[in-house]
Design an enzyme around this catalytic site. Structure first.
Site, mmCIF file in Angstrom:
data_model
loop_
_atom_site.group_PDB
_atom_site.id
_atom_site.type_symbol
_atom_site.label_atom_id
_atom_site.label_comp_id
_atom_site.label_asym_id
_atom_site.label_seq_id
_atom_site.Cartn_x
_atom_site.Cartn_y
_atom_site.Cartn_z
ATOM 1 N N SER A 152 0.840 -1.203 0.000
ATOM 2 C CA SER A 152 0.000 0.000 0.000
ATOM 3 C C SER A 152 0.866 1.242 0.000
ATOM 4 C CB SER A 152 -0.880 0.010 1.255
ATOM 5 O OG SER A 152 -1.448 1.296 1.446
ATOM 6 N N TYR A 167 -1.856 5.811 -4.494
ATOM 7 C CA TYR A 167 -2.883 6.842 -4.360
ATOM 8 C C TYR A 167 -2.279 8.096 -4.958
ATOM 9 C CZ TYR A 167 -5.961 4.193 -1.250
ATOM 10 O OH TYR A 167 -6.837 3.269 -0.738
ATOM 11 N N THR A 210 -5.122 2.708 -7.646
ATOM 12 C CA THR A 210 -6.451 2.517 -7.044
ATOM 13 C C THR A 210 -7.384 3.586 -7.578
ATOM 14 O OG1 THR A 210 -5.471 1.510 -5.110
ATOM 15 C CG2 THR A 210 -7.687 2.403 -4.841
ATOM 16 N N LYS A 216 -7.048 -0.837 -10.199
ATOM 17 C CA LYS A 216 -7.695 -1.581 -9.100
ATOM 18 C C LYS A 216 -8.964 -0.867 -8.657
ATOM 19 C CE LYS A 216 -6.860 -3.000 -4.298
ATOM 20 N NZ LYS A 216 -7.684 -2.128 -3.479
ATOM 21 N N HIS A 249 -12.828 -2.667 -2.991
ATOM 22 C CA HIS A 249 -12.002 -2.144 -1.888
ATOM 23 C C HIS A 249 -12.385 -2.826 -0.565
ATOM 24 C CE1 HIS A 249 -9.348 1.560 -1.245
ATOM 25 N NE2 HIS A 249 -9.424 1.040 -0.043
#
Ligand SMILES: Cc1cc2nc3c(=O)[nH]c(=O)nc-3n(C[C@H](O)[C@H](O)[C@H](O)COP(=O)(O)O)c2cc1C
Ligand SMILES: CCCCC(=O)C(=O)O
Length: 372
Positions: free
Chosen positions: A109, A132, A158, A234, A258
């Site tokens: 992440s 992100y 994402t 994603k 998610h």
């Protein structure tokens, strides 16, 4: 109970609950609003039945497969989840060791509590970096280039998080990171002095202040222009967006909601997988995450066309229960359950898994009606 006595993944969650502070457990476990989609992610798997073939020689079963050219031990990989130090003091470093020992792929992440360089320094392993996009594009670009330099093999963008979903447990708990846990990848880089208090959850306020809500299809091109790494999208749940993703040059698609933490009342991921796979028509691999807790779930997703699946909460709960050893045990459990499922289904290799091995609820009803 010790982790040695656990026989399934639900028990890992139950034991993790006894070990973690309420704020941390609720953050990991919960979904958004009244958690319809969270329940559906699991329930939809239970509505799919298996159609086993018998009298096949299954004395040798091989669950290994290839993802983006990487040979891995099984089609079960680890989805990006933030803040592993909330689960265990060693955080993502312990998770990464367990995943490379299991010979599968980790997506780190961008909101990890160990830096991407610390994770890379744990040793060899195939790792992708989840991105992100921050309003500050310079920092975002730096993150991507650091991931390249540290040896990550793909960028997983994402696309379902312009804002954080309303996670009511976090709001009630007034979620806040403890002092020993921080956003390691961007520490000291972002200006976080004057964050507006948009939410009782500090996590939501972080996303509200810093994530780029203007993110759109043009930015996928922008991302591809700043990196040579393959870009996986994603968070796709519709045929329409899957087609756009292929047109945008995505190297892969992750059907994901998610972990039901963003928009509530979206469908279970497994229930939209097949239509996405059909629309994509083999141009790029389609992966799935959301609610995978059993070897049979993995098998069902592959039968409906997934090239592999990712698990989120199971690895975090393994980490909470027993650190690196806990994550190893979780991954071993998946491998073991998948191999037993394959043997009982009469298949020896991942390639042999096909559509006829499953019956969806719709097909079940059609079969009954045709006999009436
Ligand atoms: C605690 C937690 C943190 C997460 N953090 C991220 C994240 O930082 N980036 C991201 O793209 N997805 C994140 N996700 C979503 C997961 O990547 C994944 O889509 C989801 O967990 C899959 O569902 P499962 O938990 O039922 O396996 C997070 C999920 C959880 C449970
Ligand atoms: C600001 C970090 C967001 C992490 C995340 O994606 C999640 O908790 O689901």
């Amino acid at each position: 109970m010790s982790s040695q006595e656990l026989v399934n993944l639900d028990e890992f969650e139950a034991l993790a609950k006894t070990k973690l502070p309420k704020m941390a457990f609720d953050y990991f476990a919960s979904g958004s609003e009244d958690e319809y989609s969270l329940r559906e992610n699991r329930n939809a798997f239970s509505r799919i039945r298996l159609r086993p073939r018998i009298l096949v020689d299954v004395s040798s079963v091989d669950a290994s497969t290839t993802v983006l050219g990487f040979r891995i031990s099984m089609p079960v990989m680890v989805a990006p989840t933030a803040m592993h130090k909330l689960a265990h003091p060693e955080g993502e470093v312990a998770t990464a060791r367990a995943i490379s020992a299991a010979d599968t792929i980790m997506i780190l992440s961008s909101s990890s509590s160990c830096s991407m360089e610390e994770v890379a320094a744990t040793g060899p392993g195939v790792r992708f970096f989840q991105l992100y996009v921050y309003k500050d594009r310079q920092i975002t670009t730096q993150l991507v280039h650091r991931a390249e330099d540290a040896g990550y093999s793909a960028i997983v963008l994402t696309v379902d998080t312009p804002r954080l979903g309303r996670r009511e447990a976090d709001l009630k708990n007034k979620f806040k990171l403890p002092p020993h846990v921080s956003y390691k990848n961007v520490e000291g880089l972002l200006n976080v002095n004057n964050l507006e208090k948009t939410s009782d959850s500090e996590l939501a306020a972080w996303a509200d202040n810093l994530f780029d809500r203007s993110l759109n299809w043009k930015d996928v091109k922008w991302l591809q222009s700043i990196t040579k790494l393959p870009v996986i999208l994603k968070g796709i749940l519709t045929v329409e967006d899957a087609i756009l993703a292929v047109q945008a040059g995505a190297a892969g698609i992750m059907v994901s909601n998610h972990g039901a933490r963003q928009l509530n009342y979206v469908p279970a991921t497994i229930s939209v997988l097949e239509e996405v796979v059909k629309a994509v028509g083999g141009q790029v691999p389609v992966f799935l995450d959301g609610g995978i807790r059993r070897g049979t779930d993995v098998f069902k997703a592959l039968a409906l066309g997934a090239s592999g699946v990712f698990v989120g909460r199971p690895s975090v709960f393994g980490l909470a229960v027993d650190g690196e050893a806990g994550v190893r045990k979780v991954l071993q459990m998946f491998q073991n359950e998948l191999e037993i499922t394959m043997a009982l289904m009469g298949v020896c290799s991942i390639k042999q898994i096909c559509r006829n091995h499953v019956q969806t609820e719709h097909e079940h009803h059609t079969a009954i009606n045709s006999k009436l």
